[in-house]
Motif scaffolding. Sequence first.
Motif, PDB file in Angstrom:
ATOM      1  N   TYR A 154       4.431  17.303  57.748  1.00 30.68           N
ATOM      2  CA  TYR A 154       4.876  18.471  58.637  1.00 30.68           C
ATOM      3  C   TYR A 154       6.258  18.730  58.279  1.00 30.68           C
ATOM      4  O   TYR A 154       7.041  18.193  57.871  1.00 30.68           O
ATOM      5  N   VAL A 155       6.277  20.260  58.171  1.00 34.17           N
ATOM      6  CA  VAL A 155       7.881  20.766  58.031  1.00 34.17           C
ATOM      7  C   VAL A 155       8.164  21.694  59.395  1.00 34.17           C
ATOM      8  O   VAL A 155       7.279  22.661  59.836  1.00 34.17           O
ATOM      9  N   LYS A 156       9.350  21.477  59.833  1.00 37.06           N
ATOM     10  CA  LYS A 156       9.722  22.276  61.097  1.00 37.06           C
ATOM     11  C   LYS A 156      11.049  23.161  60.688  1.00 37.06           C
ATOM     12  O   LYS A 156      11.910  22.296  60.297  1.00 37.06           O
ATOM     13  N   LYS A 157      11.230  24.247  60.956  1.00 32.81           N
ATOM     14  CA  LYS A 157      12.138  25.115  60.646  1.00 32.81           C
ATOM     15  C   LYS A 157      12.570  25.889  61.782  1.00 32.81           C
ATOM     16  O   LYS A 157      11.661  26.604  62.231  1.00 32.81           O
ATOM     17  N   HIS A 158      13.753  25.899  62.064  1.00 32.35           N
ATOM     18  CA  HIS A 158      14.362  26.857  62.974  1.00 32.35           C
ATOM     19  C   HIS A 158      14.739  28.181  62.215  1.00 32.35           C
ATOM     20  O   HIS A 158      15.235  28.174  61.182  1.00 32.35           O
ATOM     21  N   THR A 159      14.269  29.407  62.850  1.00 39.26           N
ATOM     22  CA  THR A 159      14.273  30.752  62.344  1.00 39.26           C
ATOM     23  C   THR A 159      15.462  31.562  63.068  1.00 39.26           C
ATOM     24  O   THR A 159      15.640  31.154  64.332  1.00 39.26           O
ATOM     25  N   GLU A 160      16.012  32.741  62.272  1.00 40.74           N
ATOM     26  CA  GLU A 160      16.851  33.426  63.035  1.00 40.74           C
ATOM     27  C   GLU A 160      16.611  34.873  62.577  1.00 40.74           C
ATOM     28  O   GLU A 160      15.897  34.971  61.492  1.00 40.74           O
ATOM     29  N   THR A 161      17.027  35.866  63.275  1.00 38.00           N
ATOM     30  CA  THR A 161      16.857  37.240  62.956  1.00 38.00           C
ATOM     31  C   THR A 161      17.901  37.497  61.969  1.00 38.00           C
ATOM     32  O   THR A 161      19.152  37.354  62.166  1.00 38.00           O
ATOM     33  N   LEU A 162      17.409  38.341  61.090  1.00 44.20           N
ATOM     34  CA  LEU A 162      18.410  39.101  60.101  1.00 44.20           C
ATOM     35  C   LEU A 162      18.461  40.531  60.510  1.00 44.20           C
ATOM     36  O   LEU A 162      17.533  41.304  60.827  1.00 44.20           O
ATOM     37  N   LEU A 163      19.801  41.074  60.420  1.00 45.78           N
ATOM     38  CA  LEU A 163      19.993  42.471  60.752  1.00 45.78           C
ATOM     39  C   LEU A 163      19.806  43.334  59.393  1.00 45.78           C
ATOM     40  O   LEU A 163      19.515  42.773  58.144  1.00 45.78           O
ATOM     41  N   PRO A 164      19.432  44.546  59.340  1.00 48.85           N
ATOM     42  CA  PRO A 164      19.354  45.410  58.339  1.00 48.85           C
ATOM     43  C   PRO A 164      20.421  45.382  57.185  1.00 48.85           C
ATOM     44  O   PRO A 164      21.481  45.139  57.760  1.00 48.85           O
ATOM     45  N   PRO A 165      20.200  45.623  55.980  1.00 41.45           N
ATOM     46  CA  PRO A 165      21.036  45.635  55.097  1.00 41.45           C
ATOM     47  C   PRO A 165      22.326  46.383  55.302  1.00 41.45           C
ATOM     48  O   PRO A 165      22.039  47.646  55.997  1.00 41.45           O
ATOM     49  N   ASN A 166      23.484  45.946  55.058  1.00 42.60           N
ATOM     50  CA  ASN A 166      24.529  46.850  55.257  1.00 42.60           C
ATOM     51  C   ASN A 166      25.432  47.454  54.069  1.00 42.60           C
ATOM     52  O   ASN A 166      26.590  47.736  53.926  1.00 42.60           O
ATOM     53  N   GLY A 167      24.791  47.509  52.751  1.00 40.05           N
ATOM     54  CA  GLY A 167      25.495  47.493  51.728  1.00 40.05           C
ATOM     55  C   GLY A 167      25.819  46.515  50.902  1.00 40.05           C
ATOM     56  O   GLY A 167      25.995  46.335  49.731  1.00 40.05           O
TER      57      GLY A 167
END
Length: 65
Positions: free
Chosen positions: A18-31
């Motif tokens: 099994y593989v467990k991974k915590h995820t996070e939100t990425l904001l839109p690109p800023n350049g």
Amino acid sequence: MTELFIAFLKKKGYRVKYVKKHTETLLPPNGYGYQRLGLPNGTEFTIRHPDDVANIQKYSFKEEA
């Protein structure tokens, strides 16, 4: 990187089930690319060998209400 680490462990005689991974939100690109918000928003859980799971049943949150 995860797959490389699993390949390394396999050479050492370990079997990753099994593989467990915590995820996070990425904001839109800023350049400069995507911005990391740094706030966890979930956890991914991957079963690498589904045959190891004896009994999987469909589940619905709607049935709880």
